[in-house]
Write a protein that holds these residues in place. Structure first.
Motif, short mmCIF file in Angstrom:
data_model
loop_
_atom_site.label_atom_id
_atom_site.label_comp_id
_atom_site.label_asym_id
_atom_site.label_seq_id
_atom_site.Cartn_x
_atom_site.Cartn_y
_atom_site.Cartn_z
N UNK A 1 0.84 -1.20 0.00
CA UNK A 1 0.00 0.00 0.00
C UNK A 1 0.87 1.25 0.00
N UNK A 2 0.35 2.31 -0.58
CA UNK A 2 1.07 3.60 -0.65
C UNK A 2 2.46 3.42 -1.24
N UNK A 3 2.58 2.55 -2.23
CA UNK A 3 3.89 2.27 -2.82
C UNK A 3 4.39 3.47 -3.61
N UNK A 4 5.64 3.80 -3.39
CA UNK A 4 6.32 4.86 -4.14
C UNK A 4 7.61 4.27 -4.70
N UNK A 5 7.70 4.22 -6.01
CA UNK A 5 8.84 3.61 -6.69
C UNK A 5 9.43 4.64 -7.64
N UNK A 6 10.72 4.81 -7.58
CA UNK A 6 11.36 5.73 -8.50
C UNK A 6 12.74 5.22 -8.88
N UNK A 7 13.08 5.42 -10.13
CA UNK A 7 14.41 5.10 -10.64
C UNK A 7 14.92 6.32 -11.40
N UNK A 8 16.04 6.85 -10.97
CA UNK A 8 16.61 8.04 -11.58
C UNK A 8 18.09 7.82 -11.81
N UNK A 9 18.65 8.72 -12.60
CA UNK A 9 20.07 8.62 -12.93
C UNK A 9 20.66 10.02 -13.01
N UNK A 10 21.90 10.14 -12.57
CA UNK A 10 22.67 11.37 -12.68
C UNK A 10 24.01 11.04 -13.33
N UNK A 11 24.35 11.80 -14.34
CA UNK A 11 25.60 11.56 -15.02
C UNK A 11 25.59 12.09 -16.43
N UNK A 12 26.63 11.74 -17.18
CA UNK A 12 26.78 12.26 -18.54
C UNK A 12 25.69 11.74 -19.46
N UNK A 13 25.33 10.45 -19.32
CA UNK A 13 24.32 9.88 -20.22
C UNK A 13 22.95 10.50 -20.00
N UNK A 14 22.60 10.76 -18.75
CA UNK A 14 21.30 11.38 -18.48
C UNK A 14 21.32 12.86 -18.81
N UNK A 15 22.50 13.51 -18.72
CA UNK A 15 22.57 14.94 -19.00
C UNK A 15 22.35 15.25 -20.47
#
Length: 222
Positions: free
Chosen positions: A191-205
């Motif tokens: 319940x109330x699930x919060x899922x996130x996948x993020x990236x920081x770096x040259x490829x994401x920039x």
């Protein structure tokens, strides 16, 4: 000087609008409460502070570890079709007429005729489809035991390869009855699930527009 401050304000505005906020709030881990060590062994099979004699080794206390099997698949589709049509017409006619005391004046006007017509037609169509799939696993920690016995869990996994930094965060509330063998539970049961996948770096920039382009995309009305 005013121009310099204006540029700084623009950069701050762009930074605030381009950096997404995390959806997982609060701590992503918790440590179990320390207990006082026993003065000495009692010699019995069951020792105080250990797992209960009839308890399964499942997550139930703050600091216990639980594995979440992420199995999210969302699909939504909507379609609308609207049609409207309206027509109208009106006609009127009159025969030659005359007015007393003025013979031969109005009766020369002949027949009077009025015709009008109107029409209105509207047609609209719309369709939208969205499909999202997210699978994987993440091990979380019990951060709080709620009064009703449910477990508030949260966890984070970070991976850094060269200049690329990726992380996966998860939080939610788990019913202990949904925990399977091996301390695993499906994300569909959280319940109330919060899922996130993020990236920081040259490829994401490189996938984002430059700061000046983001500024104009933010302030321009067209």
């Amino acid at each position: 000087m005013k121009q310099v401050w204006l540029i700084f304000a623009m950069l701050a505005l762009v930074g605030c609008t381009s950096t997404p906020k995390t959806i997982v709030q609060g701590p992503t881990t918790a440590r179990p409460v320390a207990t006082a060590p026993m003065a000495g062994g009692s010699g019995a099979i069951f020792q105080a502070g250990s797992t209960g004699l009839f308890e399964d080794r499942v997550a139930r206390r703050v600091g216990d570890i639980l594995t979440i099997s992420i199995q999210e698949k969302l699909s939504a589709s909507t379609k609308s079709d609207t049609k409207a049509n309206r027509t109208g017409s009106m006609s009127a006619s009159a025969n030659p007429f005359s007015i007393p005391y003025a013979p031969g004046v109005v009766d020369k006007l002949g027949q009077l005729s009025i015709k009008t017509s109107s029409g209105n037609n509207h047609e609209g169509k719309g369709e939208a489809t969205a499909t999202n799939t997210f699978t994987g696993t993440i091990t979380v920690t019990v951060t709080e035991v709620l009064p009703n016995g449910n477990l508030a869990v949260a966890g984070e996994k970070q991976i850094a390869i060269h200049n690329e930094h990726e992380f996966l965060r998860f939080s939610g509330v788990v019913n202990p009855a949904d925990i399977k063998v091996g301390n695993t539970v499906s994300s569909t049961k959280v319940a109330d699930a919060r899922i996130e996948q993020r990236a920081n770096g040259a490829l994401s920039a490189v996938q984002e527009p430059g700061w000046l382009q983001r500024f104009f995309l933010t302030v321009l009305p067209f």
